[in-house]
Write an enzyme that holds these catalytic residues in place. Sequence first.
Site, PDB file in Angstrom:
ATOM      1  N   ASP A 111      -3.358   2.388  -4.832  1.00 32.74           N
ATOM      2  CA  ASP A 111      -2.019   2.200  -4.274  1.00 32.74           C
ATOM      3  C   ASP A 111      -1.459   0.805  -4.533  1.00 32.74           C
ATOM      4  O   ASP A 111      -2.228  -0.139  -4.659  1.00 32.74           O
ATOM      5  CB  ASP A 111      -2.009   2.532  -2.770  1.00 32.74           C
ATOM      6  CG  ASP A 111      -3.020   1.757  -1.941  1.00 32.74           C
ATOM      7  OD1 ASP A 111      -4.151   1.586  -2.396  1.00 32.74           O
ATOM      8  OD2 ASP A 111      -2.664   1.339  -0.828  1.00 32.74           O
TER       9      ASP A 111
ATOM     10  N   HIS B  56      -2.319  -3.013  -3.489  1.00 29.31           N
ATOM     11  CA  HIS B  56      -3.701  -2.914  -3.015  1.00 29.31           C
ATOM     12  C   HIS B  56      -4.650  -2.775  -4.201  1.00 29.31           C
ATOM     13  O   HIS B  56      -5.737  -3.359  -4.219  1.00 29.31           O
ATOM     14  CB  HIS B  56      -3.819  -1.726  -2.061  1.00 29.31           C
ATOM     15  CG  HIS B  56      -5.076  -1.695  -1.267  1.00 29.31           C
ATOM     16  ND1 HIS B  56      -5.430  -0.603  -0.520  1.00 29.31           N
ATOM     17  CD2 HIS B  56      -6.058  -2.600  -1.076  1.00 29.31           C
ATOM     18  CE1 HIS B  56      -6.585  -0.842   0.085  1.00 29.31           C
ATOM     19  NE2 HIS B  56      -6.986  -2.042  -0.232  1.00 29.31           N
TER      20      HIS B  56
ATOM     21  N   HIS C 107       0.852  -1.193   0.000  1.00 31.48           N
ATOM     22  CA  HIS C 107       0.000   0.000   0.000  1.00 31.48           C
ATOM     23  C   HIS C 107       0.887   1.242   0.000  1.00 31.48           C
ATOM     24  O   HIS C 107       2.100   1.158   0.204  1.00 31.48           O
ATOM     25  CB  HIS C 107      -0.827   0.070   1.290  1.00 31.48           C
ATOM     26  CG  HIS C 107      -1.650  -1.128   1.597  1.00 31.48           C
ATOM     27  ND1 HIS C 107      -2.989  -1.189   1.316  1.00 31.48           N
ATOM     28  CD2 HIS C 107      -1.346  -2.314   2.207  1.00 31.48           C
ATOM     29  CE1 HIS C 107      -3.484  -2.348   1.737  1.00 31.48           C
ATOM     30  NE2 HIS C 107      -2.505  -3.045   2.278  1.00 31.48           N
TER      31      HIS C 107
ATOM     32  N   GLU D  92       2.540  -0.903   4.409  1.00 36.16           N
ATOM     33  CA  GLU D  92       2.327   0.459   3.934  1.00 36.16           C
ATOM     34  C   GLU D  92       3.676   1.120   3.682  1.00 36.16           C
ATOM     35  O   GLU D  92       4.575   1.047   4.529  1.00 36.16           O
ATOM     36  CB  GLU D  92       1.582   1.302   4.977  1.00 36.16           C
ATOM     37  CG  GLU D  92       0.158   0.892   5.219  1.00 36.16           C
ATOM     38  CD  GLU D  92      -0.836   1.489   4.234  1.00 36.16           C
ATOM     39  OE1 GLU D  92      -0.422   2.204   3.289  1.00 36.16           O
ATOM     40  OE2 GLU D  92      -2.035   1.236   4.424  1.00 36.16           O
TER      41      GLU D  92
END
Length: 185
Positions: free
Chosen positions: A168, A156, A38, A120
């Site tokens: 993302d 993602h 992400h 992330e």
Amino acid sequence: MDSWKGDVSGLLAAVAYVPSPNSDDRPGSANIELLVIHNISLPPGEFGGRGIVELFTNRLDPRAHPYYREIQGVKVSSHFLIRRDGELIQFVPCALRAWHAGQSEWRGRSCCNVFSIGVELEGADDQPFTDSQYAVLADLTRTLKRAYPIQDCVGHSDIATPPGRKTDPGPHFDWVRFRAMLERP
């Protein structure tokens, strides 16, 4: 990054751990087969602040930025965050299900949170990621692949349903570079 605090909990040794309540037990005997990449920045387009950590720990002050009012009450977290400078933070032990992918599907299986680990990258769709982030992501991915039967690494945007719901890690994520780095020892 090769040493684990415990295979059962899935906490990495020597990595900052900031516990997120936005997780729960994985159902049944779900195997971790997928790594989902992400990107996030809070406030949007700004890097280095506390916003991401506060969001993932349900402490985001909606008065701190106008955008925070829009996401007030959202309960979300990935397992890991890689900052722009390469700092790695873990929020959820790998043995638990982090709430990172939302509505999702991979190879005909829905609810990807059940069988995935979320990472992330501090960033945005319209900006390249840093060399430090690629290095840490590749190292983390190799470590996780040694510990779990991970079959694929996806964005993602590749699993979000309906298609187009998420973008993302975005067009600036260099998949060729990342996959080549995974081949190095």
